[in-house]
Design a protein around this motif. Sequence first.
Motif, PDB file in Angstrom:
ATOM      1  N   PRO A 129     -33.373  13.779 -44.611  1.00 19.89           N
ATOM      2  CA  PRO A 129     -33.335  16.086 -44.391  1.00 19.89           C
ATOM      3  C   PRO A 129     -32.263  15.930 -45.620  1.00 19.89           C
ATOM      4  O   PRO A 129     -31.019  17.106 -44.769  1.00 19.89           O
ATOM      5  N   VAL A 130     -33.037  16.433 -46.823  1.00 25.52           N
ATOM      6  CA  VAL A 130     -31.408  16.618 -47.599  1.00 25.52           C
ATOM      7  C   VAL A 130     -31.579  17.934 -47.617  1.00 25.52           C
ATOM      8  O   VAL A 130     -32.365  19.072 -47.757  1.00 25.52           O
ATOM      9  N   MET A 131     -30.495  18.615 -47.250  1.00 26.92           N
ATOM     10  CA  MET A 131     -29.983  20.300 -47.364  1.00 26.92           C
ATOM     11  C   MET A 131     -28.305  20.590 -47.661  1.00 26.92           C
ATOM     12  O   MET A 131     -28.027  21.421 -48.485  1.00 26.92           O
ATOM     13  N   GLY A 132     -27.467  19.680 -48.119  1.00 32.24           N
ATOM     14  CA  GLY A 132     -26.134  18.997 -48.252  1.00 32.24           C
ATOM     15  C   GLY A 132     -25.059  18.064 -48.045  1.00 32.24           C
ATOM     16  O   GLY A 132     -25.776  17.014 -47.740  1.00 32.24           O
ATOM     17  N   ASP A 133     -23.819  18.372 -48.607  1.00 36.62           N
ATOM     18  CA  ASP A 133     -23.196  17.176 -49.174  1.00 36.62           C
ATOM     19  C   ASP A 133     -21.529  18.083 -48.769  1.00 36.62           C
ATOM     20  O   ASP A 133     -22.134  19.258 -49.356  1.00 36.62           O
ATOM     21  N   ASN A 134     -20.673  17.454 -48.812  1.00 40.68           N
ATOM     22  CA  ASN A 134     -18.936  17.703 -47.987  1.00 40.68           C
ATOM     23  C   ASN A 134     -19.046  19.453 -48.171  1.00 40.68           C
ATOM     24  O   ASN A 134     -18.838  19.870 -49.019  1.00 40.68           O
ATOM     25  N   GLY A 135     -20.095  19.844 -46.917  1.00 42.67           N
ATOM     26  CA  GLY A 135     -19.846  21.424 -46.451  1.00 42.67           C
ATOM     27  C   GLY A 135     -20.155  21.582 -47.294  1.00 42.67           C
ATOM     28  O   GLY A 135     -20.667  23.301 -46.711  1.00 42.67           O
ATOM     29  N   VAL A 150     -39.779  22.100 -36.274  1.00 43.43           N
ATOM     30  CA  VAL A 150     -40.726  21.145 -37.036  1.00 43.43           C
ATOM     31  C   VAL A 150     -40.438  19.629 -37.095  1.00 43.43           C
ATOM     32  O   VAL A 150     -41.147  18.831 -36.873  1.00 43.43           O
ATOM     33  N   ILE A 151     -39.706  19.179 -38.113  1.00 40.05           N
ATOM     34  CA  ILE A 151     -39.540  18.480 -39.083  1.00 40.05           C
ATOM     35  C   ILE A 151     -39.223  17.330 -38.590  1.00 40.05           C
ATOM     36  O   ILE A 151     -39.876  15.809 -38.134  1.00 40.05           O
ATOM     37  N   VAL A 152     -37.786  17.324 -38.238  1.00 40.10           N
ATOM     38  CA  VAL A 152     -37.175  16.402 -37.268  1.00 40.10           C
ATOM     39  C   VAL A 152     -38.169  15.677 -35.979  1.00 40.10           C
ATOM     40  O   VAL A 152     -37.885  14.643 -36.016  1.00 40.10           O
ATOM     41  N   PRO A 153     -38.438  16.823 -35.650  1.00 39.74           N
ATOM     42  CA  PRO A 153     -39.697  15.919 -34.053  1.00 39.74           C
ATOM     43  C   PRO A 153     -40.698  15.323 -34.201  1.00 39.74           C
ATOM     44  O   PRO A 153     -40.703  14.617 -33.496  1.00 39.74           O
ATOM     45  N   LEU A 154     -40.630  15.929 -35.754  1.00 43.60           N
ATOM     46  CA  LEU A 154     -41.915  14.419 -35.869  1.00 43.60           C
ATOM     47  C   LEU A 154     -41.784  13.050 -36.453  1.00 43.60           C
ATOM     48  O   LEU A 154     -42.967  12.253 -36.657  1.00 43.60           O
ATOM     49  N   ALA A 155     -40.156  13.385 -36.782  1.00 49.61           N
ATOM     50  CA  ALA A 155     -40.015  11.983 -38.113  1.00 49.61           C
ATOM     51  C   ALA A 155     -39.901  10.960 -36.569  1.00 49.61           C
ATOM     52  O   ALA A 155     -39.220  10.814 -36.009  1.00 49.61           O
ATOM     53  N   ASP A 156     -39.589   9.116 -36.895  1.00 45.61           N
ATOM     54  CA  ASP A 156     -39.685   8.558 -36.424  1.00 45.61           C
ATOM     55  C   ASP A 156     -38.188   8.014 -36.513  1.00 45.61           C
ATOM     56  O   ASP A 156     -37.500   7.493 -35.994  1.00 45.61           O
ATOM     57  N   ILE A 157     -38.094   8.228 -37.918  1.00 51.73           N
ATOM     58  CA  ILE A 157     -36.715   7.751 -38.798  1.00 51.73           C
ATOM     59  C   ILE A 157     -35.551   8.768 -39.238  1.00 51.73           C
ATOM     60  O   ILE A 157     -36.734   9.387 -40.067  1.00 51.73           O
ATOM     61  N   VAL A 158     -34.712   9.527 -38.958  1.00 51.81           N
ATOM     62  CA  VAL A 158     -34.197   9.952 -39.515  1.00 51.81           C
ATOM     63  C   VAL A 158     -32.585  10.078 -40.546  1.00 51.81           C
ATOM     64  O   VAL A 158     -31.975   8.662 -39.718  1.00 51.81           O
ATOM     65  N   MET A 167     -25.198  20.389 -39.173  1.00 51.38           N
ATOM     66  CA  MET A 167     -26.049  21.322 -39.489  1.00 51.38           C
ATOM     67  C   MET A 167     -27.095  21.202 -38.200  1.00 51.38           C
ATOM     68  O   MET A 167     -27.944  22.025 -37.986  1.00 51.38           O
ATOM     69  N   LEU A 168     -27.704  20.024 -38.158  1.00 54.05           N
ATOM     70  CA  LEU A 168     -29.183  19.561 -37.879  1.00 54.05           C
ATOM     71  C   LEU A 168     -28.925  19.393 -36.143  1.00 54.05           C
ATOM     72  O   LEU A 168     -29.057  20.786 -34.915  1.00 54.05           O
ATOM     73  N   THR A 169     -27.968  19.540 -35.180  1.00 59.99           N
ATOM     74  CA  THR A 169     -27.113  19.354 -34.144  1.00 59.99           C
ATOM     75  C   THR A 169     -26.188  21.080 -34.291  1.00 59.99           C
ATOM     76  O   THR A 169     -25.796  20.553 -32.187  1.00 59.99           O
ATOM     77  N   HIS A 187     -32.105  12.045 -31.805  1.00 59.25           N
ATOM     78  CA  HIS A 187     -32.367  11.420 -30.992  1.00 59.25           C
ATOM     79  C   HIS A 187     -33.630  12.373 -29.834  1.00 59.25           C
ATOM     80  O   HIS A 187     -35.099  12.009 -29.886  1.00 59.25           O
ATOM     81  N   ASP A 188     -32.733  13.299 -28.795  1.00 56.57           N
ATOM     82  CA  ASP A 188     -33.446  14.074 -28.068  1.00 56.57           C
ATOM     83  C   ASP A 188     -34.607  14.927 -29.084  1.00 56.57           C
ATOM     84  O   ASP A 188     -35.256  15.291 -27.946  1.00 56.57           O
ATOM     85  N   MET A 189     -34.126  15.065 -30.430  1.00 51.17           N
ATOM     86  CA  MET A 189     -35.064  15.872 -30.873  1.00 51.17           C
ATOM     87  C   MET A 189     -36.444  15.213 -30.833  1.00 51.17           C
ATOM     88  O   MET A 189     -38.025  15.811 -31.161  1.00 51.17           O
ATOM     89  N   GLY A 190     -36.458  13.803 -31.494  1.00 50.84           N
ATOM     90  CA  GLY A 190     -37.059  12.900 -31.165  1.00 50.84           C
ATOM     91  C   GLY A 190     -37.438  11.505 -32.464  1.00 50.84           C
ATOM     92  O   GLY A 190     -38.574  10.622 -31.685  1.00 50.84           O
ATOM     93  N   PRO A 191     -36.854  11.732 -32.969  1.00 57.06           N
ATOM     94  CA  PRO A 191     -36.776  10.724 -33.624  1.00 57.06           C
ATOM     95  C   PRO A 191     -36.163   9.782 -33.213  1.00 57.06           C
ATOM     96  O   PRO A 191     -35.185   9.196 -32.575  1.00 57.06           O
ATOM     97  N   LYS A 192     -36.703   7.871 -32.830  1.00 59.23           N
ATOM     98  CA  LYS A 192     -36.675   7.160 -32.344  1.00 59.23           C
ATOM     99  C   LYS A 192     -35.317   6.047 -33.128  1.00 59.23           C
ATOM    100  O   LYS A 192     -34.230   5.570 -32.375  1.00 59.23           O
TER     101      LYS A 192
END
Length: 314
Positions: A129-135, A150-158, A167-169, A187-192
């Motif tokens: 999930p490329v969004m940024g780095d170092n704040g 949408v996206i993270v719930p569909l992923a198997d690996i993140v 940012m995501l959590t 994990h609770d969003m979907g990825p194993k």
Amino acid sequence: MTPARFTILMNVTMDSPDDCRVLSIQSSVVSGYVGNKSATFPLQVLGFDVSTVNSVQFSNHTGYKVFKGQVLNADDMSCLYDGLKSNMIHHYTHLLTGYIGSKSFLEKVGEIVKDLREQNPNLTYVCDPVMGDNGKMYVPKELLEVYREVIVPLADIVTPNQFEAEMLTEVKIETEADAWKAMQILHDMGPKTVVISSSDLGPEGNIVGLASSITNGCKEHYRINMPYIPQVFVGTGDLFAACLLAWIQKDKNLKVALEKTVSIVQAVIQRTVCHALRLAGKGNKPTPEQMELRLIQSKADIEHPTIQFEAVPV
């Protein structure tokens, strides 16, 4: 060659467990190694057939003083995918996504994931999930909601970095306990499988990777330390996600896959730094061109990684 023998050879080829096809959707550059240019080569040398869609195609990465090129939109993505689908060549075993710069394009990716799973219910989706780095975010903030909903719930690996996991959590990661908490939310969003590819949670002079997997209710947690190298690298996250995809598929073992992936990335980094410093000369800061990843020169490390870093169970 007789028809009977030809049939036998075709069966052997098509039934091969190594017949993996990856659709990789992320950025690309004409010169240098980021995005698809960083991910495709290692996947190919490890035996994966790779199809690429470039979310953007620039002359070079944006760390140079000038970059030029094109940005694909959702209609462009739809056009390319419709071409694959119309010819019934949209069967993939894996999907890999990286940098995407527009909300509509990312939403279209979500639709494509669902469609690919109709074609192959066993599709493995690896999302970086490329969004940024170092704040600092370097994509529009509106993408965050799409990743979350949408996206993270569909992923198997993140494979977020520390900032992206925050940012995501909405969990500020200041301790390792914070990191595990954030990873459980993912994990609770979907990825194993959740891997924080890099964090500043280690001792001075080190960065830390954390990996967590939940399979049939069984949890695995690993920590891996890596040396911090005070240089600016571009494309290492893309390389990390691609290698992790490959080695998880090959070894079916998160611990080993993490160790091999980190060892590959570190080997490439070390080779890149040595090359850049030699070109720059004593006391001079390497240029972006000199710091381009020495990916091709690291082919042997990618194919047969020497494990230099141990993933410790937590």
